[in-house]
Design a protein around this motif. Structure first.
Motif, PDB file in Angstrom:
ATOM      1  N   ILE A   1       5.456   1.984   2.746  1.00 24.25           N
ATOM      2  CA  ILE A   1       4.634   2.157   4.141  1.00 24.25           C
ATOM      3  C   ILE A   1       5.047   3.333   4.657  1.00 24.25           C
ATOM      4  O   ILE A   1       4.225   4.419   4.892  1.00 24.25           O
ATOM      5  CB  ILE A   1       4.873   1.026   4.809  1.00 24.25           C
ATOM      6  CG1 ILE A   1       4.224  -0.046   4.414  1.00 24.25           C
ATOM      7  CG2 ILE A   1       3.969   1.425   6.189  1.00 24.25           C
ATOM      8  CD1 ILE A   1       4.433  -1.504   5.236  1.00 24.25           C
ATOM      9  N   ILE A   2       6.089   3.754   4.649  1.00 23.80           N
ATOM     10  CA  ILE A   2       6.965   5.000   5.108  1.00 23.80           C
ATOM     11  C   ILE A   2       6.327   6.221   4.195  1.00 23.80           C
ATOM     12  O   ILE A   2       6.033   7.187   4.789  1.00 23.80           O
ATOM     13  CB  ILE A   2       8.373   4.963   5.207  1.00 23.80           C
ATOM     14  CG1 ILE A   2       8.938   4.190   6.051  1.00 23.80           C
ATOM     15  CG2 ILE A   2       8.914   6.497   5.607  1.00 23.80           C
ATOM     16  CD1 ILE A   2      10.390   3.765   6.021  1.00 23.80           C
ATOM     17  N   ALA A   3       6.563   5.992   3.014  1.00 24.12           N
ATOM     18  CA  ALA A   3       6.003   7.228   2.018  1.00 24.12           C
ATOM     19  C   ALA A   3       4.483   7.497   2.180  1.00 24.12           C
ATOM     20  O   ALA A   3       4.345   8.702   2.295  1.00 24.12           O
ATOM     21  CB  ALA A   3       6.119   6.536   0.541  1.00 24.12           C
ATOM     22  N   VAL A   4       3.734   6.339   2.250  1.00 29.32           N
ATOM     23  CA  VAL A   4       2.228   6.758   2.587  1.00 29.32           C
ATOM     24  C   VAL A   4       1.853   7.455   3.982  1.00 29.32           C
ATOM     25  O   VAL A   4       1.277   8.289   3.771  1.00 29.32           O
ATOM     26  CB  VAL A   4       1.362   5.358   2.266  1.00 29.32           C
ATOM     27  CG1 VAL A   4       1.273   4.625   3.535  1.00 29.32           C
ATOM     28  CG2 VAL A   4      -0.179   5.943   1.994  1.00 29.32           C
ATOM     29  N   ILE A   5       2.747   6.872   4.901  1.00 29.21           N
ATOM     30  CA  ILE A   5       2.649   7.798   6.402  1.00 29.21           C
ATOM     31  C   ILE A   5       2.994   8.974   6.113  1.00 29.21           C
ATOM     32  O   ILE A   5       2.354   9.878   6.813  1.00 29.21           O
ATOM     33  CB  ILE A   5       3.449   6.747   7.255  1.00 29.21           C
ATOM     34  CG1 ILE A   5       2.753   5.265   7.518  1.00 29.21           C
ATOM     35  CG2 ILE A   5       3.626   7.697   8.672  1.00 29.21           C
ATOM     36  CD1 ILE A   5       3.649   4.707   8.385  1.00 29.21           C
TER      37      ILE A   5
ATOM     38  N   PRO B   1      15.436   7.450   0.940  1.00 30.09           N
ATOM     39  CA  PRO B   1      15.625   8.104  -0.575  1.00 30.09           C
ATOM     40  C   PRO B   1      15.324   9.801  -0.252  1.00 30.09           C
ATOM     41  O   PRO B   1      14.542  10.048   0.326  1.00 30.09           O
ATOM     42  CB  PRO B   1      14.337   7.368  -1.224  1.00 30.09           C
ATOM     43  CG  PRO B   1      14.104   6.155  -0.381  1.00 30.09           C
ATOM     44  CD  PRO B   1      14.545   6.234   0.937  1.00 30.09           C
ATOM     45  N   ALA B   2      15.879  10.271  -1.028  1.00 34.23           N
ATOM     46  CA  ALA B   2      15.917  11.797  -0.922  1.00 34.23           C
ATOM     47  C   ALA B   2      14.874  12.375  -1.331  1.00 34.23           C
ATOM     48  O   ALA B   2      14.409  13.315  -0.787  1.00 34.23           O
ATOM     49  CB  ALA B   2      17.082  12.358  -2.136  1.00 34.23           C
TER      50      ALA B   2
ATOM     51  N   ILE C   1       7.946  14.868  -0.047  1.00 37.08           N
ATOM     52  CA  ILE C   1       6.682  14.300  -0.147  1.00 37.08           C
ATOM     53  C   ILE C   1       5.510  15.312   0.323  1.00 37.08           C
ATOM     54  O   ILE C   1       4.413  15.314  -0.524  1.00 37.08           O
ATOM     55  CB  ILE C   1       6.537  12.999   0.880  1.00 37.08           C
ATOM     56  CG1 ILE C   1       7.194  11.837  -0.131  1.00 37.08           C
ATOM     57  CG2 ILE C   1       5.108  12.631   1.306  1.00 37.08           C
ATOM     58  CD1 ILE C   1       7.120  10.419   0.541  1.00 37.08           C
ATOM     59  N   ASP C   2       5.844  16.074   1.224  1.00 37.81           N
ATOM     60  CA  ASP C   2       4.659  17.024   1.650  1.00 37.81           C
ATOM     61  C   ASP C   2       4.301  18.208   0.523  1.00 37.81           C
ATOM     62  O   ASP C   2       3.427  18.767   0.787  1.00 37.81           O
ATOM     63  CB  ASP C   2       4.974  17.833   2.975  1.00 37.81           C
ATOM     64  CG  ASP C   2       6.394  18.610   2.797  1.00 37.81           C
ATOM     65  OD1 ASP C   2       7.061  18.390   1.813  1.00 37.81           O
ATOM     66  OD2 ASP C   2       6.555  19.411   3.589  1.00 37.81           O
TER      67      ASP C   2
END
Length: 222
Positions: free
Chosen positions: A22-26, A107-108, A113-114
């Protein structure tokens, strides 16, 4: 089929309440290439859930772990094993939670992600849903719960499981596509809360699901 769905829903909720994806997709939705990367992540997440649950549904059939009535000894042992695994993961998550006033360690790869492409986001979504130990155990348990169902009822139960399991990743992606600017504030607030409470949420969730599966396994063997 009703009994199978009853067994599947707690497992689906367990997959859905996964703070890291959820954090990743946000983070993807707050990045420059929000649309492409978030959609790729969602597709990978859905594919991972379907592949693992579907594979173990098939395996319960060919190995005779599933049954149409009372659970087989093999299915009960599998549930017991998965329950023990989840309890062990719960202890690990609880012991790894940050101390009061300490920043949570994420996680590093989240820092990059951007810069993700849609293809890389798709791969990440698949790995987090299919290879992550917690989700892998839950999807394996879901496949075992589907054992014994014929194709029609099994596909219907599987659809319910997948829809619930992917909902917490799908809703932000769809919501952002419909109203991007209005979603920024709530998404950022949710990200901060999940970062701070990730380990605690996961520990409690794994404890509840682990106890449930151990109970079902022991009950099937007695």
């Amino acid at each position: 089929m009703g009994g199978a769905i009853g067994d599947l829903l707690p497992l689906a909720v367990g997959v859905a309440i996964s703070p890291v994806p959820i954090i990743a997709v946000i983070l993807m939705l707050l990045a420059p290439r929000a649309g492409g990367t978030s959609l790729g992540f969602l597709l990978g997440w859905v594919a991972g859930v379907i592949v693992v649950a579907g594979l173990f549904w098939w395996l319960t059939g060919v190995t005779d772990l599933g049954s149409g009535g009372e659970p087989s000894a093999g299915a009960s042992w599998l549930k017991l094993l998965l329950g023990v695994v989840m309890l062990a993961l719960a202890v690990k998550q609880w012991r790894g939670r940050p101390a009061a006033g300490e920043a949570a360690k994420l996680p590093a790869w989240m820092a990059a992600i951007d810069r993700f492409t849609p293809a890389k986001a798709l791969g990440l979504g698949f790995v987090l849903s299919a290879v992550n130990p917690k989700n892998l155990a839950l999807c394996v348990a879901a496949g075992a719960a589907l054992g014994g169902l014929s194709v029609g009822p099994g596909l219907a139960a599987m659809a319910v499981f997948v829809l619930v399991a992917v909902s917490t990743v799908a809703v932000p992606v769809i919501g952002y596509a419909v109203a991007a600017e209005r979603m920024r504030g709530p998404l950022d607030g949710l990200k901060v809360w999940l970062e701070a409470n990730n380990a605690t949420v996961m520990a409690v969730l794994l404890l509840v699901l682990g106890v449930t599966l151990v109970g079902k396994g022991v009950g099937g063997l007695s």
